[in-house]
Write an enzyme that holds these catalytic residues in place. Structure first.
Site, PDB file in Angstrom:
ATOM      1  N   ASP A  33       0.003   1.495   8.371  1.00  0.00           N
ATOM      2  CA  ASP A  33      -0.299   0.658   9.335  1.00  0.00           C
ATOM      3  C   ASP A  33       0.453   0.768  10.300  1.00  0.00           C
ATOM      4  OD1 ASP A  33      -2.331   0.039   7.551  1.00  0.00           O
ATOM      5  OD2 ASP A  33      -1.574  -2.066   7.024  1.00  0.00           O
ATOM      6  N   GLY A  42       0.751  -1.057  -0.149  1.00  0.00           N
ATOM      7  CA  GLY A  42       0.091  -0.006   0.039  1.00  0.00           C
ATOM      8  C   GLY A  42       0.989   1.240  -0.072  1.00  0.00           C
ATOM      9  N   ARG A  91      -5.274  -2.941   8.849  1.00  0.00           N
ATOM     10  CA  ARG A  91      -5.296  -4.628   8.577  1.00  0.00           C
ATOM     11  C   ARG A  91      -5.331  -5.128   9.936  1.00  0.00           C
ATOM     12  NH1 ARG A  91      -3.154  -7.098   3.635  1.00  0.00           N
ATOM     13  NH2 ARG A  91      -2.124  -4.933   2.979  1.00  0.00           N
ATOM     14  N   ASP A 117       3.137  -1.378  11.227  1.00  0.00           N
ATOM     15  CA  ASP A 117       2.901  -2.891  11.416  1.00  0.00           C
ATOM     16  C   ASP A 117       4.073  -3.445  11.402  1.00  0.00           C
ATOM     17  OD1 ASP A 117       2.763  -2.905   8.854  1.00  0.00           O
ATOM     18  OD2 ASP A 117       0.874  -4.424   8.912  1.00  0.00           O
ATOM     19  N   ARG A 130       0.979  -4.903  -5.204  1.00  0.00           N
ATOM     20  CA  ARG A 130       1.161  -6.100  -4.530  1.00  0.00           C
ATOM     21  C   ARG A 130       1.607  -7.049  -5.746  1.00  0.00           C
ATOM     22  NH1 ARG A 130      -0.383  -4.678   0.559  1.00  0.00           N
ATOM     23  NH2 ARG A 130      -1.970  -2.879   0.482  1.00  0.00           N
ATOM     24  N   THR A 140       4.414   2.322   5.778  1.00  0.00           N
ATOM     25  CA  THR A 140       2.865   1.677   5.457  1.00  0.00           C
ATOM     26  C   THR A 140       2.184   2.603   6.646  1.00  0.00           C
ATOM     27  OG1 THR A 140       1.531  -0.086   6.060  1.00  0.00           O
ATOM     28  CG2 THR A 140       3.836  -0.324   6.711  1.00  0.00           C
ATOM     29  N   ASP A 182       5.877  -5.081   5.860  1.00  0.00           N
ATOM     30  CA  ASP A 182       6.141  -6.339   6.294  1.00  0.00           C
ATOM     31  C   ASP A 182       6.051  -7.443   4.948  1.00  0.00           C
ATOM     32  OD1 ASP A 182       6.827  -7.920   8.838  1.00  0.00           O
ATOM     33  OD2 ASP A 182       5.265  -9.359   8.189  1.00  0.00           O
TER      34      ASP A 182
END
Ligand code: F6P
Length: 330
Positions: free
Chosen positions: A131, A15, A175, A133, A76, A129, A107
Site C-alpha cells: 500500500d 498483508g 486500503r 502507507d 492479522r 506492504t 502501520d
C-alpha cells in the site's frame, strides 16, 4: 545466569508483500555474520503467541530472494489489539530469549511492535506492504512490484478497451492510501484517478470524458483506489461503471484486480531496498542497549526513526503528481 549469546526474532505481519523474503534473508544473514542467532516466527504475532518458531541459519534463507509472499507466513492478529495479548507476546519474547524483534509489516503491525516495545522488548520495524502507507517512509517494500503488476494488467485492459472503444474502470488495492492508483494511473495514462485523498465526483469524471470525446478520444481507463470504491457515495466499481456508461454513452466495463496485485517476483528496487533495510535493522539491534526504531526511506536514503515518534507522523499525498496526471490525460 546472564544470557551472553544474542538472539533476535523476525516476523512478517499483515498483508504479504513481494520483497519481504529479501528482507528476511538480509536480516538473517546480517545477524549471523555478527554472531547473532535468528529465530523466525511464523504467522506473525499469532505465531509469536503460539511460539511457532523456526531457527534460521545461512542456508534456510537461500533461494528466497526472488520469491514473492513470505516464507515465514503472515497473519492479522486480533489478539494483539488487547492488553492481554500484548503482555503474552512480551512473555513469549522473554521465554524465547529474544534480545529484540524485527517486524516486517505496515502501520497496524508497527502498532503491535510499539505495544511490545512498551513492555520492554526492543522492536525494529521494516515497512513492508504493497500500500505504501507507512507515514514516516517514502517507500514500503512491495509497493514497486504491485504498481508494476497493475501497470501490466491495465496495459492488457487498454488493448481490449481500445479495440472496442470502451471505458475500463479498474479497482486497485491500497486500503486508505491512493498511491498504487496514482502511480499506476500516471504510468497507464488513466483519464481519471480516484483516490481517497482527493475529493472527486461522478460529474467531474463524466465532464472530463465528454471533453476528451469531443477531441476524438475513444477509449478510456479510469483507476479507482479501493479506499474510494468502498466509501459511501461512489458505490462499488461495477456500479460506477454502470453510471458512467449511462451518462456518457461509452460502453463501460468494470475490473477489480484484487489479490493478484500482492503476489509475484519482487522488482530490483524491492530487493535492493529490502536488503539495505534488513541490514540496518540488525545494526540497530546489535547495539548495546537497542531502542525501538523504524527503518524508513526519506529523501531517497535509508534512515531510522524512533518508533513512537514515527507512528505520530502523517504523510502528505503527492498532489503535484495527481495534478500532472490530470493535466496530461486530456
Ligand atoms: O495491506 C495490503 C492490502 O492488500 C490492502 O491493500 C488491502 O486493503 C488489504 O491488504 C486486504 O487485506 P486481507 O488480505 O486481510 O484481505
Amino acid at each position: 545466569m546472564e544470557q551472553t549469546e544474542k538472539r533476535i526474532g523476525i516476523l512478517t505481519s499483515g498483508g504479504d508483500a513481494p520483497g519481504m523474503n529479501a528482507a528476511i534473508r538480509a536480516v538473517t544473514r546480517s545477524a549471523l555474520s555478527k554472531q547473532i542467532k535468528v529465530l523466525g516466527i511464523r504467522h506473525g504475532f499469532t505465531g509469536l503467541l503460539a511460539r511457532d518458531t523456526v531457527s534460521l541459519d545461512l542456508r534456510s534463507v537461500s533461494d528466497i530472494l526472488h520469491r514473492g509472499g513470505t516464507v515465514l507466513y503472515t497473519s492479522r492478529c486480533p489478539a494483539f489489539y488487547q492488553e492481554t495479548g500484548i503482555r503474552e507476546g512480551a512473555r513469549a519474547c522473554r521465554e524465547l530469549k529474544l534480545n529484540g524483534l524485527v517486524v516486517i509489516g505496515g502501520d497496524g503491525s508497527f502498532r503491535g511492535a510499539q505495544a511490545l516495545s512498551h513492555q520492554g522488548i526492543p522492536c525494529i520495524g521494516i515497512p513492508g506492504t504493497i500500500d505504501n502507507d507507512v507515514a514516516c517512509s517514502e517507500y514500503t517494500i512491495g509497493f514497486d512490484t504491485a504498481v508494476n503488476t497493475v501497470i501490466q494488467l491495465v496495459d492488457r485492459l487498454r488493448d481490449t478497451s481500445q479495440s472496442h472503444d470502451r471505458c475500463s474502470v479498474v479497482e486497485v488495492m491500497g486500503r486508505h492510501c491512493g498511491d498504487i492508483a496514482l502511480q499506476a494511473g500516471v504510468a497507464c495514462g488513466a483519464v481519471a484517478i480516484l483516490v481517497p485523498e482527493v475529493p472527486c465526483s461522478i460529474e467531474m469524471i463524466v465532464e472530463k470524458m465528454q471533453r476528451t470525446l469531443r477531441t476524438g478520444k475513444r477509449h478510456f481507463i479510469i483507476l479507482v483506489s479501493e479506499g474510494v470504491a468502498k466509501s459511501e457515495g461512489f458505490g462499488s466499481v461495477p456500479e460506477l461503471a454502470v453510471q458512467i456508461q449511462a451518462r456518457t454513452g461509452v460502453e463501460t466495463r468494470a475490473t477489480v484486480l484484487g489479490y493478484v496485485q500482492r503476489g509475484g517476483t519482487p522488482t530490483a528496487r524491492e530487493r535492493v531496498l529490502a536488503s539495505e533495510m534488513g541490514v540496518r535493522a540488525v545494526a540497530l539491534l546489535a547495539q548495546t542497549n537497542p531502542r525501538s526504531r523504524i527503518v524508513a526511506v526519506q529523501h531517497g536514503r535509508i534512515v531510522d526513526l524512533d518508533l513512537d515518534e514515527a507512528l505520530t507522523m502523517s504523510r502528505p499525498f503527492n498532489k503535484t503528481l495527481y495534478d500532472i496526471a490530470d493535466e496530461i490525460s486530456i
